[in-house]
Scaffold this active site. Structure first.
Site, PDB file in Angstrom:
ATOM      1  N   ASP A 146     -33.518   0.595  36.115  1.00  0.00           N
ATOM      2  CA  ASP A 146     -32.431   1.578  35.995  1.00  0.00           C
ATOM      3  C   ASP A 146     -31.499   1.465  37.201  1.00  0.00           C
ATOM      4  O   ASP A 146     -31.095   2.477  37.782  1.00  0.00           O
ATOM      5  CB  ASP A 146     -33.010   2.989  35.888  1.00  0.00           C
ATOM      6  CG  ASP A 146     -31.973   4.002  35.424  1.00  0.00           C
ATOM      7  OD1 ASP A 146     -30.941   3.585  34.853  1.00  0.00           O
ATOM      8  OD2 ASP A 146     -32.175   5.200  35.645  1.00  0.00           O
ATOM      9  N   GLY A 197     -29.139  20.156  43.909  1.00  0.00           N
ATOM     10  CA  GLY A 197     -29.084  19.696  42.520  1.00  0.00           C
ATOM     11  C   GLY A 197     -30.304  20.156  41.757  1.00  0.00           C
ATOM     12  O   GLY A 197     -31.202  20.767  42.323  1.00  0.00           O
ATOM     13  N   LYS A 227     -37.650  17.292  46.477  1.00  0.00           N
ATOM     14  CA  LYS A 227     -37.668  17.468  45.026  1.00  0.00           C
ATOM     15  C   LYS A 227     -38.834  18.393  44.715  1.00  0.00           C
ATOM     16  O   LYS A 227     -39.948  18.143  45.171  1.00  0.00           O
ATOM     17  CB  LYS A 227     -37.907  16.140  44.327  1.00  0.00           C
ATOM     18  CG  LYS A 227     -36.770  15.175  44.481  1.00  0.00           C
ATOM     19  CD  LYS A 227     -37.087  13.908  43.728  1.00  0.00           C
ATOM     20  CE  LYS A 227     -35.909  12.961  43.783  1.00  0.00           C
ATOM     21  NZ  LYS A 227     -36.086  11.803  42.941  1.00  0.00           N
ATOM     22  N   GLY A 270     -33.140  18.607  39.015  1.00  0.00           N
ATOM     23  CA  GLY A 270     -33.662  17.444  38.305  1.00  0.00           C
ATOM     24  C   GLY A 270     -34.428  17.928  37.091  1.00  0.00           C
ATOM     25  O   GLY A 270     -34.458  19.125  36.814  1.00  0.00           O
TER      26      GLY A 270
END
Ligand code: ADE
Length: 989
Positions: free
Chosen positions: A751, A633, A658, A635
């Site tokens: 969140d 993915g 990440k 970010g």
């Protein structure tokens, strides 16, 4: 064959299209537009496909193949390419450009005309021999190709070109080459070009490292790791690596090279420094201009050489100007009083370009001058210089203990860091002083009164009456025979003294002077006295005494030491504990220390330097231990990859990595790493685990445990209806455990949403995404509130939206929404309602209805989490207890909410449904158009009529897929809620 009519006019139009040369990450194996000679493709039967070659204005051939037997039934016409070598390809792409005639535009062909053709291939290790019979069954089908745009006779007349481009993947190709074959079954086709290519990541320069052409992995989701080699005149820092993706793109640059000494980076290469410039260290810095008084005459200088007469001290950096020794000190003057002599001077006019000047005093005593020849010799060694004779930083010195009636010459030398390197004369200033003016010695003869083996008693008298009161006397003494003179001195107010601590049978030299308020007088002459010999008896006793004292003292020392260690050991522990809790208290986030024994969360923002927080809470990982497998993915800060952490001596761990992409500024780096310093504080099986960070090399990375099933919302959407209620409750329990831990730690998530829950291979759910500020930027569900904050409205409690009151109770509200997301298999809360409508509906008292198939108890728990009054909501430990009871007693999950539409929380009955859109439009809007006939056939012709449909009704009219049933029912619920809201806000429909 049916005619293409004015087909040749297309050539002119095609020319421009065909000149497209393709992209750099394609390696073309065949392009019929660039083949200059014959193509020599075969047709079967020979009168099926037609090869037509036209010439363009540069006399280059344009090869096309046409077929158009649309009038005749049962067509089976084959066109086969020549043998195409695979080269390094593993996955081959075929790009076809063709036109296809619309059958409707040709009269009388409705039964025979087709609008598709088929693509086949055959792999072989060498070309088939010329006589090999064509056998269609040898060929594997790739796909049926249809045109996006077919053309008509009118288009031909209007010269409108309706060219189709289709790309298909062929393979995997494992043999040395292959043929392509095109089967026509009765269409009117012109195959204008065929391009066969494979993708590769083209050779590139990145971070001063060169990476070769690389063919992607056969498995499109895997990446090929490629090590780069540093460009010429560069050297490796962290091993440079890139990953080649399936589309021929380079991803995740790691490591880098830097230009060596004498070279600087320019356009991705390392260029030599020009003459007059230099670079002393390898690194990503530019060449520097030679400093003053230095030059470089050649390229690639690593240092600039000093001009003549200038020097560089060993410790001088290469960036510093070359310097020279200073000139002599200026204006040297002397000053003398009774006891002290002072020298003063001014700094040299030329410091040589340095600021490390010190001064040395060189002293000569030059006696004579009374007629005899002057003799100079080094001064007495007992002359005292204050602060010191050499290396004086200031511009004055005091000299004591000089002889009276003597001529001294003092040379003051200025030196700096390069004085020793220069060949120039020394920089001296001179002054001569006569000490006649010094005060006379008041003390005359010094007597020995008695002496023991280690002391001598002395006394003296004055030679004359002192001019003022004597303050005290100073007695200076030293061992006569000692090679290196070591003075001692003592003071007394009386004109006598016992000097102790002397060695037995040793001759000492003594002299005495008096001190008055105005200063010292001159010394008396020197006197020599000896100590007595040692008495052996006394010496033995002394030794015994020493031994006894030592052994008794040693024991008590041992006892004391043991006690001390015990006590201090405890105390240190105590002190450390105190310090730690003090520390926590100052940095404490929400102001309480929980009694549960769980540590409290420390907000990284309370650290003056956030990197300190990262160092405290996250382990630094050596990047060579990280193996990246694939990109999973992207970010806000860079790619997210999966891979393995291979720490020597430990089991491999699957990890998600990440990365912080290059070109970031310091605030972004801090923001990125902030999340690591938060996750690093949590140690709970339902919170994502931090493995560590890479901060000392590029790219900066955060490494967390890998969660095989990814984000909970997408996971549930792809597994719609596949879990038991108990499994779903198990997931909810896991999330509640994680949230309970966070609230105990004093951490408010802000969140909490299914998209921020990760699921592992065993369906364990873990809370993740701890960078609230990233929510602001990155979360597409976050919207700006009137107070300017960005908040995920649908998941957020009203008091947090309205006035930013985030708390564990507002996290509980979000948890209720997550429950709803889980029980509805990833449905979007409040469907497509706008954020504004969601806020107003909640304000009016509406709450999400129970998802289909949701046990009543769970919906009740959701409603409890959505209490307007935050204090009335359960806390996470209540939720956990509640879920545990459900799991222990699963029969409580059997009562499901009534499948038909019900709004137990709506204040009024729903008004009639408006009739302003049709059933067809509605089904189109929810991408369920295929059920239009089912609704119409069952008599549902208006939206009004569907408003009371239950899931059973939906099933009954023939919607069999559970996902489709849910979508339809959800949409009906959503329409009703929206409509109600519109009416509440005064709209007339
Ligand atoms: N995506 C983001 N973080 C992840 C993780 N830890 N595991 C799997 N997918 C992820």
């Amino acid at each position: 064959m049916f005619s293409f009519g004015k087909y040749c006019v297309l050539f002119l139009l095609l020319k421009s299209i065909l000149s497209d040369s393709g992209s750099s990450n394609q390696v073309v194996l065949l392009d019929t537009t660039t083949v200059l000679g014959e193509l020599d493709w075969k047709t079967y039967p020979v009168n099926g496909w037609d090869a037509i070659t036209e010439m363009d204005e540069q006399n280059r051939p344009i090869h096309t193949f046409q077929v158009c037997h649309v009038m005749e039934p049962n067509q089976n016409n084959w066109l086969r390419s020549g043998w195409i070598q695979r080269q390094f390809a593993q996955r081959v792409y075929v790009e076809l450009r063709f036109t296809l005639r619309d059958c409707n535009s040709i009269p009388w062909v409705s039964g025979t005309c087709k609008e598709t053709f088929n693509l086949f291939y055959l792999q072989t290790n060498e070309p088939l021999s010329a006589g090999t019979r064509f056998r269609p069954t040898d060929y594997a089908k790739v796909d049926t190709i249809a045109a996006d745009e077919s053309f008509t006779q009118t288009d031909l007349g209007d010269r409108v070109l309706r060219l189709n481009t289709e790309v298909r993947e062929v393979g995997p190709v494992t043999q040395k080459g292959f043929y392509l074959a095109f089967q026509d079954v009765g269409a009117c086709i012109a195959l204008v070009s065929v391009k066969v290519f494979y993708k590769r990541c083209p050779s590139t320069l990145r971070n001063l490292a060169a990476f070769p052409d690389t063919v992607p992995h056969m498995d499109s989701s895997s990446l090929v790791e490629v090590r780069g080699s540093c460009v010429e005149n560069a050297e490796e820092r962290d091993t440079p690596k890139l990953y080649c993706g399936a589309d021929g793109d380079w991803l995740v640059p790691l490591g880098h090279c830097v230009c060596s000494t004498g070279h600087e980076e320019m356009d991705g290469h390392c260029r030599a420094c020009k003459p007059g410039f230099f670079k002393a260290y390898a690194g990503n810095t530019k060449c520097s201009k030679c400093p003053l008084q230095s030059s470089s005459h050649d390229q690639a200088a690593t240092i600039c050489h000093c001009d003549k007469g200038f020097y560089r001290a060993i410790k001088d950096p290469s960036t510093m100007a070359c310097t020279r020794p200073p000139s002599a000190p200026r204006n040297l003057v002397s000053l003398i009083n009774d006891t002290a002599l002072f020298l003063r001077w001014m700094a040299p006019s030329d410091t040589g370009g340095r600021n490390d000047i010190t001064y040395n005093i060189l002293c000569q005593r030059c006696d004579g001058g009374d007629g005899s020849e002057t003799q100079c010799e080094p001064c007495e060694p007992d002359l005292r210089f204050i602060p010191r004779p050499l290396g004086i930083a200031g511009t004055s010195v005091a000299i004591l203990d000089f002889a009276v009636q003597a001529n001294y010459t003092f040379h003051v030398e200025a030196v700096n860091g390069v004085s020793e390197l220069g060949v120039a004369a020394r920089s001296l200033a001179n002054v001569t002083v006569n000490t006649r003016q010094a005060g006379p010695a008041l003390v005359g003869a010094v007597r020995k009164d008695w002496a023991s083996h280690n002391s001598i008693a002395l006394s003296w008298s004055q030679v004359e009456q002192p001019p003022s009161d004597i303050v005290d006397y100073e007695i200076k003494y030293y061992e006569k025979e000692q090679e290196q003179l070591r003075y001692s001195s003592t003071r007394t107010k009386a004109p006598s003294v016992v000097v102790t601590g002397l060695r037995p049978s040793t001759v000492y030299v003594f002299h005495v002077r008096a001190r008055m308020a105005t200063g010292f007088t001159a010394y008396s002459p020197k006197f020599e006295f000896a100590t007595a010999a040692e008495d052996p008896e006394i010496a033995d006793q002394g030794q015994v005494l020493v031994v006894v004292t030592a052994s008794v003292g040693g024991f008590s020392l041992l006892v004391i030491l043991t006690l001390f260690l015990l006590i201090t050991g405890r105390c240190q522990g105590y002190i450390k504990a105190r310090m730690k809790s003090d520390d926590n208290r100052t940095r404490f986030h929400s102001g309480h220390v929980p009694f549960s024994g769980i540590k409290t969360y420390v907000d990284p923002d309370t650290y003056e330097d956030p990197t300190q927080a990262v160092e405290e809470f996250a382990k630094e990982i050596d990047p060579s231990y990280i193996c990246i497998d694939r990109v999973i993915g992207t970010g806000e800060f860079g790619e997210v990859c999966s891979g393995r952490l291979r720490i020597p001596g430990r089991k491999d761990v699957a990890v998600a990595i990440k990365t912080l992409k290059g070109g970031y500024m310091e605030p972004q780096r801090r923001e990125f790493l902030r999340e690591a310093s938060i996750i690093g504080q949590f140690h709970n099986s339902n919170i994502i685990r931090l493995e560590g960070v890479v901060t000392r090399s590029r790219p900066v990375m955060i490494v967390v445990e890998y969660m095989e099933n990814g984000a909970l919302d997408t996971f549930l959407r792809t597994r719609d209806g596949q879990f038991t209620v108990l499994q779903l409750v198990g997931m909810l329990r896991g999330i509640a455990v994680g949230m309970n831990y966070l609230s105990d730690m004093g951490y408010v998530h802000r969140d909490l949403a299914a998209r921020n829950i990760l699921v592992d291979e065993n369906l364990v759910c873990k809370v993740s995404d701890f960078s609230m500020s990233r929510v602001l930027e990155d979360d597409s569900d976050a919207a700006y509130t009137s107070t300017g904050g960005k908040i995920p409205i649908r998941w957020t409690a009203p008091e947090a939206i309205a006035y930013g009151k985030f708390s564990s109770a507002s996290d509980v509200w979000s948890y209720g929404i997550v429950m709803w997301e889980v029980m509805s298999y990833g449905e979007r809360p409040y469907w497509e309602m706008s954020n504004q409508d969601v806020i107003l509906s909640i304000e009016e008292g509406y709450r999400l209805p129970a998802p289909i198939g949701c046990p009543v108890t769970l919906h009740q728990l959701m409603l409890h989490c959505w209490q307007k009054e935050s204090s009335q909501r359960p806390c996470f430990s209540d939720i956990l207890t509640f879920l545990d009871k459900l799991i222990i007693n699963p029969s409580s999950l059997l009562t499901l909410v009534n499948d038909s539409l019900s709004f137990p929380d709506s204040p009024e009955d729903m008004p009639d449904y408006p009739l302003f859109i049709s059933i067809g439009d509605w089904l189109d809007s929810i991408k369920m158009s295929q059920y239009k006939n089912n609704f119409l056939a069952a008599g549902y012709t208006t939206l009004d009529s569907i408003s009371t449909m239950s899931i059973e009704d939906v099933k009954r009219i023939g919607v069999c897929l559970i996902g489709h049933q849910r979508r339809i029912i959800s949409s009906i619920q959503s329409l009703r809620l929206q409509l109600h809201h519109i009416q509440q806000s005064g709209f007339q429909v």
